[in-house]
Enzyme design. Structure first.
Site, PDB file in Angstrom:
ATOM      1  N   CYS A   5       0.984  -1.198  -0.042  1.00  0.00           N
ATOM      2  CA  CYS A   5       0.122  -0.008  -0.014  1.00  0.00           C
ATOM      3  C   CYS A   5       0.886   1.151   0.057  1.00  0.00           C
ATOM      4  O   CYS A   5       0.740   2.193  -0.880  1.00  0.00           O
ATOM      5  CB  CYS A   5      -0.799   0.037   1.084  1.00  0.00           C
ATOM      6  SG  CYS A   5      -2.587  -1.033   1.077  1.00  0.00           S
ATOM      7  N   HIS A  95      -0.545  -9.614  -5.109  1.00  0.00           N
ATOM      8  CA  HIS A  95       0.692  -9.300  -6.158  1.00  0.00           C
ATOM      9  C   HIS A  95       0.551 -10.368  -7.062  1.00  0.00           C
ATOM     10  O   HIS A  95       0.722 -11.347  -6.604  1.00  0.00           O
ATOM     11  CB  HIS A  95       1.922  -8.873  -5.626  1.00  0.00           C
ATOM     12  CG  HIS A  95       2.723  -9.800  -4.337  1.00  0.00           C
ATOM     13  ND1 HIS A  95       2.286  -9.777  -3.335  1.00  0.00           N
ATOM     14  CD2 HIS A  95       3.404 -10.717  -4.724  1.00  0.00           C
ATOM     15  CE1 HIS A  95       2.790 -10.863  -2.764  1.00  0.00           C
ATOM     16  NE2 HIS A  95       3.504 -11.378  -3.658  1.00  0.00           N
TER      17      HIS A  95
HETATM   18  P1  AMP Z   1       5.875 -13.086  -1.949  1.00  0.00           P
HETATM   19  O1  AMP Z   1       6.776 -14.144  -1.434  1.00  0.00           O
HETATM   20  O2  AMP Z   1       4.919 -13.648  -3.039  1.00  0.00           O
HETATM   21  O3  AMP Z   1       4.773 -12.351  -1.011  1.00  0.00           O
HETATM   22  O4  AMP Z   1       6.540 -11.963  -2.573  1.00  0.00           O
HETATM   23  C1  AMP Z   1       7.041 -11.053  -2.144  1.00  0.00           C
HETATM   24  C2  AMP Z   1       8.156 -10.167  -3.014  1.00  0.00           C
HETATM   25  O5  AMP Z   1       8.134  -8.973  -2.825  1.00  0.00           O
HETATM   26  C3  AMP Z   1       9.370 -10.729  -3.013  1.00  0.00           C
HETATM   27  O6  AMP Z   1       9.924 -11.444  -4.402  1.00  0.00           O
HETATM   28  C4  AMP Z   1      10.336  -9.716  -2.649  1.00  0.00           C
HETATM   29  O7  AMP Z   1      11.511  -9.674  -3.130  1.00  0.00           O
HETATM   30  C5  AMP Z   1       9.595  -8.413  -3.033  1.00  0.00           C
HETATM   31  N1  AMP Z   1       9.759  -7.261  -2.228  1.00  0.00           N
HETATM   32  C6  AMP Z   1       9.687  -7.203  -0.989  1.00  0.00           C
HETATM   33  N2  AMP Z   1       9.810  -5.921  -0.603  1.00  0.00           N
HETATM   34  C7  AMP Z   1      10.102  -5.176  -1.763  1.00  0.00           C
HETATM   35  C8  AMP Z   1      10.486  -3.889  -2.031  1.00  0.00           C
HETATM   36  N3  AMP Z   1      10.534  -2.886  -1.225  1.00  0.00           N
HETATM   37  N4  AMP Z   1      10.388  -3.474  -3.284  1.00  0.00           N
HETATM   38  C9  AMP Z   1      10.258  -4.452  -4.304  1.00  0.00           C
HETATM   39  N5  AMP Z   1      10.089  -5.797  -3.968  1.00  0.00           N
HETATM   40  C10 AMP Z   1       9.920  -5.995  -2.774  1.00  0.00           C
HETATM   41 ZN    ZN Z   2      -1.690  -3.117   1.205  1.00  0.00          ZN
END
Ligand code: AMP
Ligand code: ZN
Length: 118
Positions: A5, A95
């Site tokens: 968010c 996502h």
């Molecule tokens: P999931 O395990 O499907 O919840 O994926 C979360 C993803 O968010 C992971 O691939 C992380 O590398 C990515 N992630 C976490 N923090 C950030 C951030 N600040 N900017 C970009 N990607 C992020």
């Molecule tokens: Zn959110």
């Protein structure tokens, strides 16, 4: 407010790819392929379990647009949404991972031996 968010609101910086009124696409901070972009609705949904079919329809159009922008719509790509505990979801804001830019490995997803699945 959750991490994604805040990213959608630009309170936390990200490497943006595309956006419209409803959705935002930005590069994953820890890429697992030459192209690894996250696509999120600006409105918070905990996971794919919670999104409406109508919103998902709009999101599909946006994902098509992002794949085209990144130039991987013809070469191919993979979209993944991790959902909940077993899905390995770390960030609890819906996502889609959009992965491409190379021939992707199709892995063995569970810790268990595949012989034990059946
Ligand atoms: P999931 O395990 O499907 O919840 O994926 C979360 C993803 O968010 C992971 O691939 C992380 O590398 C990515 N992630 C976490 N923090 C950030 C951030 N600040 N900017 C970009 N990607 C992020
Ligand atoms: Zn959110």
């Amino acid at each position: 407010m959750c991490l994604f968010c805040k990213i959608a609101n630009k309170e936390i910086p990200s490497n943006a790819v595309a956006e419209n009124d409803h959705f935002f696409a930005f590069h994953d901070i820890n890429p697992k392929a030459p192209v690894h972009v996250l696509i999120i609705p600006k409105k918070h949904f905990d996971s794919f379990n919670d999104i409406t079919a109508e919103m998902m329809g709009k999101m599909t159009t946006f994902i098509h647009h992002v794949a085209k922008e990144l130039g991987i719509n013809e070469s191919g790509y993979r979209i993944i949404s991790n959902i909940g505990e077993d899905g390995g979801q770390e960030v609890k804001h819906l996502h889609f991972h959009l992965l491409g830019g190379a021939k992707l490995y199709w892995g063995h997803f569970a810790d268990a031996d595949s012989k034990d699945f059946f």
